[in-house]
Scaffold this motif. Structure first.
Motif, PDB file in Angstrom:
ATOM      1  N   PHE A  76       0.831  -1.197   0.000  1.00  0.00           N
ATOM      2  CA  PHE A  76       0.000   0.000   0.000  1.00  0.00           C
ATOM      3  C   PHE A  76       0.869   1.252   0.000  1.00  0.00           C
ATOM      4  N   ASP A  77       0.294   2.348  -0.489  1.00  0.00           N
ATOM      5  CA  ASP A  77       0.941   3.653  -0.490  1.00  0.00           C
ATOM      6  C   ASP A  77       0.344   4.506   0.624  1.00  0.00           C
ATOM      7  N   VAL A  78       1.192   5.171   1.362  1.00  0.00           N
ATOM      8  CA  VAL A  78       0.735   6.064   2.435  1.00  0.00           C
ATOM      9  C   VAL A  78       0.349   7.397   1.798  1.00  0.00           C
ATOM     10  N   THR A  79      -0.905   7.795   1.964  1.00  0.00           N
ATOM     11  CA  THR A  79      -1.391   9.035   1.358  1.00  0.00           C
ATOM     12  C   THR A  79      -1.538  10.170   2.361  1.00  0.00           C
ATOM     13  N   THR A  80      -1.580   9.830   3.650  1.00  0.00           N
ATOM     14  CA  THR A  80      -1.756  10.846   4.686  1.00  0.00           C
ATOM     15  C   THR A  80      -0.766  10.591   5.813  1.00  0.00           C
ATOM     16  N   THR A  81      -0.037  11.626   6.207  1.00  0.00           N
ATOM     17  CA  THR A  81       0.899  11.500   7.317  1.00  0.00           C
ATOM     18  C   THR A  81       0.145  11.367   8.635  1.00  0.00           C
ATOM     19  N   GLY A  82       0.584  10.443   9.462  1.00  0.00           N
ATOM     20  CA  GLY A  82      -0.061  10.255  10.761  1.00  0.00           C
ATOM     21  C   GLY A  82      -0.005   8.811  11.199  1.00  0.00           C
ATOM     22  N   ARG A  83      -0.763   8.522  12.238  1.00  0.00           N
ATOM     23  CA  ARG A  83      -0.743   7.187  12.828  1.00  0.00           C
ATOM     24  C   ARG A  83      -1.744   6.279  12.116  1.00  0.00           C
ATOM     25  N   HIS A  84      -1.256   5.144  11.664  1.00  0.00           N
ATOM     26  CA  HIS A  84      -2.056   4.170  10.951  1.00  0.00           C
ATOM     27  C   HIS A  84      -2.367   2.980  11.871  1.00  0.00           C
ATOM     28  N   THR A  85      -3.401   2.226  11.496  1.00  0.00           N
ATOM     29  CA  THR A  85      -3.847   1.106  12.330  1.00  0.00           C
ATOM     30  C   THR A  85      -3.984  -0.157  11.496  1.00  0.00           C
ATOM     31  N   VAL A  86      -3.457  -1.252  12.033  1.00  0.00           N
ATOM     32  CA  VAL A  86      -3.644  -2.579  11.451  1.00  0.00           C
ATOM     33  C   VAL A  86      -4.639  -3.330  12.322  1.00  0.00           C
ATOM     34  N   GLU A  87      -5.732  -3.793  11.721  1.00  0.00           N
ATOM     35  CA  GLU A  87      -6.696  -4.622  12.449  1.00  0.00           C
ATOM     36  C   GLU A  87      -6.520  -6.078  12.038  1.00  0.00           C
ATOM     37  N   ILE A  88      -6.460  -6.964  13.021  1.00  0.00           N
ATOM     38  CA  ILE A  88      -6.348  -8.407  12.797  1.00  0.00           C
ATOM     39  C   ILE A  88      -7.594  -9.049  13.383  1.00  0.00           C
TER      40      ILE A  88
END
Length: 336
Positions: free
Chosen positions: A201-213
């Protein structure tokens, strides 16, 4: 915060049933709901932002028709799911929008009679680091989810690598990466066909991202996840460029400055790439369009791609499709 939920089909398992009539507690014992009187209602408390799952298991409840579950707060619907006639279990995932009391309302569509066992499960949390070590996730309770966060800067290209541990293969384990605004950047699953999954994936917005499992099963077990970045290089005609894929899931981007109407042959030669999975090569125009692509696999020692250019910077993407690591060499030839 808007409530989010998902409905998943679950495999049969046995959870202990406490005395009926008690409220649900997060991570606590289940509640045996007698649906002799229709509908059945159970209450629970939650705090704002808490990620929860209501897990419903059919006990003696007949299956003449579907059974609806609705999560409510102050009469407003927060999330909903349906226990189908062919299912023995269903889970409803949601995020509590506010602190306070909630209810689970269970309504059989037919005049069904019998019992249903309800559990309320929370989620585990943690951090990931781009280019850092893998993180082992342990699902200890049926219906449990895991959320891992990481900071990322717009413009980065990343890959989430997930590997099955002891979670069973009979159902899918869903993976989703969301940006700071909640938008889904990529999604997929580790399923029946493979013990691992890579999601680019490409990061389009700076900030904190979340991975849901989110395991699509009431079984428990482990999964490891890791975030890989990319490597970059520059190529020119007549000067071979070695590429090293050092981490599973890593990709490489090699740039070429081309003039108008030039003709090229790009040759990729396998070095120490370790696996038998395919490695895809794509040549993209300055506008990002793929002009040519090809595959380098275990049966090929090299692959040649021919293309013509317009003026600008071209990008060659090298993307191992499995967990392959090792080396390859690129050589660019300008044709007369």
């Amino acid at each position: 915060m808007a409530a989010t939920f998902a409905v998943t089909v679950l495999a049969a398992a046995t959870l202990a049933a406490p005395p009926p009539g008690a409220p649900l507690t997060t991570g606590g014992p289940g509640v045996l709901l007698d649906l002799t009187r229709n509908p059945g209602v159970v209450r629970f408390d939650a705090t704002a932002g808490q990620r929860l799952t209501v897990l419903a298991q059919r006990r003696t409840l007949s299956a003449a028709d579907n059974t609806d579950l609705v999560i409510q707060r102050d009469g407003a619907e927060i999330a909903a799911g349906t226990l189908l006639t062919t299912w023995s279990n269903v889970s409803v995932d949601f995020t509590a929008p506010a602190s306070g009391g909630y209810t689970v309302r269970v309504t059989p569509r037919a005049k069904d009679r019998g019992t249903l066992l309800l559990h309320l499960t929370g989620a585990t949390t943690g951090d990931l680091t781009v280019g850092g070590p893998s993180r082992r996730i342990t699902i200890t309770r049926p219906g449990e989810r895991a959320f891992l966060t990481f900071p990322a800067t717009a413009g980065r290209r990343l890959t989430l690598v997930a590997r099955r541990g002891t979670l069973p293969k009979d159902e899918y384990t869903h993976l989703e990466v969301r940006g700071p605004d909640g938008a889904v950047a990529t999604a997929g699953a580790v399923g029946y066909d493979s013990d691992h999954r890579t999601l680019d994936f490409d990061v389009t917005t700076t900030g904190r991202h979340t991975v849901e499992i989110n395991p699509d099963t009431i079984h428990t077990g482990t999964l490891t996840v890791q975030l890989a970045g990319t490597i970059s290089a520059v190529i020119a005609p007549g000067a071979p460029v070695p590429i090293t894929i050092g981490r599973p899931g890593e990709r490489a981007y090699v740039t070429l400055r081309a003039a108008e109407a030039e003709q090229f042959h790009l040759v990729a030669r396998r070095g120490t790439l370790t696996g038998t999975d395919q490695t895809r090569l794509r040549v993209r125009t300055p506008a990002g369009l793929t002009v040519v692509d090809g595959l380098l696999d275990g049966g090929k020692s090299s692959v040649t791609l021919g293309f013509s250019s317009s003026a600008g910077t071209y990008t060659i993407e090298i993307d191992p499709e499995g967990l392959d690591t090792g080396t390859l060499t690129l050589e660019l030839r300008r044709l007369p």
